[in-house]
Design an enzyme around this catalytic site. Structure first.
Site, mmCIF file in Angstrom:
data_model
loop_
_atom_site.group_PDB
_atom_site.id
_atom_site.type_symbol
_atom_site.label_atom_id
_atom_site.label_comp_id
_atom_site.label_asym_id
_atom_site.label_seq_id
_atom_site.Cartn_x
_atom_site.Cartn_y
_atom_site.Cartn_z
ATOM 1 N N ASP A 84 -8.059 1.991 -56.344
ATOM 2 C CA ASP A 84 -7.803 1.936 -57.790
ATOM 3 C C ASP A 84 -8.886 1.087 -58.460
ATOM 4 O OD1 ASP A 84 -6.270 2.561 -59.959
ATOM 5 O OD2 ASP A 84 -4.596 1.234 -59.463
ATOM 6 N N LYS A 114 -9.432 5.938 -58.316
ATOM 7 C CA LYS A 114 -8.560 6.320 -59.432
ATOM 8 C C LYS A 114 -8.958 5.511 -60.667
ATOM 9 C CE LYS A 114 -4.074 4.981 -59.796
ATOM 10 N NZ LYS A 114 -4.119 4.240 -61.087
ATOM 11 N N GLU A 183 2.344 8.751 -65.347
ATOM 12 C CA GLU A 183 3.268 7.612 -65.223
ATOM 13 C C GLU A 183 4.163 7.482 -66.446
ATOM 14 O OE1 GLU A 183 1.551 3.958 -63.811
ATOM 15 O OE2 GLU A 183 3.382 2.825 -64.234
#
Ligand code: KIV
Length: 265
Positions: A84, A114, A183
């Site tokens: 990430d 990501k 999300e």
């Protein structure tokens, strides 16, 4: 067990096979997840809250992410390891973002990175993908923007934000991402986005129609107790078990019951 690649994840969507993903930040959990056949391990910057005890993920640095990603990738054989990119490691310029993304692969052993964001980072994503680095997108509640959002509420309930999210998802796909995390958005919106893309969506708090699901391992195992989001299903209560075990140890030491003769030399 089969080695999972970014192209395999896209093929799984085409076959209608769900993707199962979880987070890991260190050797033990990464090994456990890999052993049970998880498809994707995200070394998420959620480590800032559930591992380091920060209030937000904004404080997490690039060096911290690289360290944890290195530890995880060392123990994983089959799952796809995604690192990430933390706050401020990709927002300044596409060149800086590319250099930092490269460190995740070259120094930390990740197989993809990501990035949180939509249209505003499309050029950056394209630059990274063009260099041969697979990118996963992240839309909806993007925790690195928590100070802009003002809280962890469900995103894109309003039509305007929902329309932008649908557009952003398409732009990310066109920029070359192999998958997008969705999300904390309404499940009908997640369904619409998932149906409109060829690449898989991986939901967290985005309902059952995403092509895959991800949870923070510390949440689903009941290790992190500071807050409990509605979308988390607790598969164990490890904090309670750990407290019971540690209390028994303390009791035994205080009572002189540990160590025994058998545990001594
Ligand atoms: O940081 C993280 O763990 C994440 C997941 C919640 C998707 O971004």
């Amino acid at each position: 067990m089969k080695k999972i690649t970014t192209t395999e994840l896209i093929a799984m969507k085409a076959r209608g096979e769900k993707i199962a993903a979880l987070t890991a930040y260190e050797y033990i959990f990464a090994s456990i997840l890999d052993e049970i056949g998880i498809d994707l391990i995200l070394v998420g910057d959620s480590l800032g809250t559930v591992f380091a005890g920060y209030q937000t993920t904004v404080e997490v640095t690039l060096e911290q992410m690289l360290y944890h990603t290195k530890v995880v990738s060392r123990s994983v054989k089959n799952a796809l390891v995604v690192g990430d990119m933390p706050f401020m490691s990709f927002q300044v310029t596409p060149e800086e973002a590319l250099r930092n993304a490269g460190r995740f692969l070259q120094e930390a052993g990740a197989e993809a990175v990501k990035l949180e964001g939509g249209e505003e980072i499309a050029a950056t994503i394209k630059r990274i993908v063009d260099a041969g680095i697979p990118v996963m997108g992240h839309l909806g509640l993007t925790p690195q923007s928590i100070h802009k959002f003002g809280g962890y509420d469900v995103r894109a309930r309003e039509e305007k934000e929902a329309e932008k999210l649908v557009k952003d998802a398409k732009i990310l796909e066109d920029s070359g991402v192999f998958s997008i995390v969705l999300e904390k958005i309404p499940h009908q919106l997640a369904r619409k986005v998932s149906q409109s893309l060829t690449i898989p969506t991986v939901g967290i708090g985005a309902g059952p129609y995403c092509d895959g699901q991800i949870l923070v391992t510390h949440d689903m195992l009941g290790l992190f107790e500071r807050f409990r989001p509605k979308f988390v299903r607790r598969y164990a209560e490890l904090a309670r078990i750990a407290k019971e075990a540690c209390s028994s140890y303390v009791k035994d030491v205080k009572a002189g019951a540990f160590p025994s003769r058998e545990e001594s030399f």
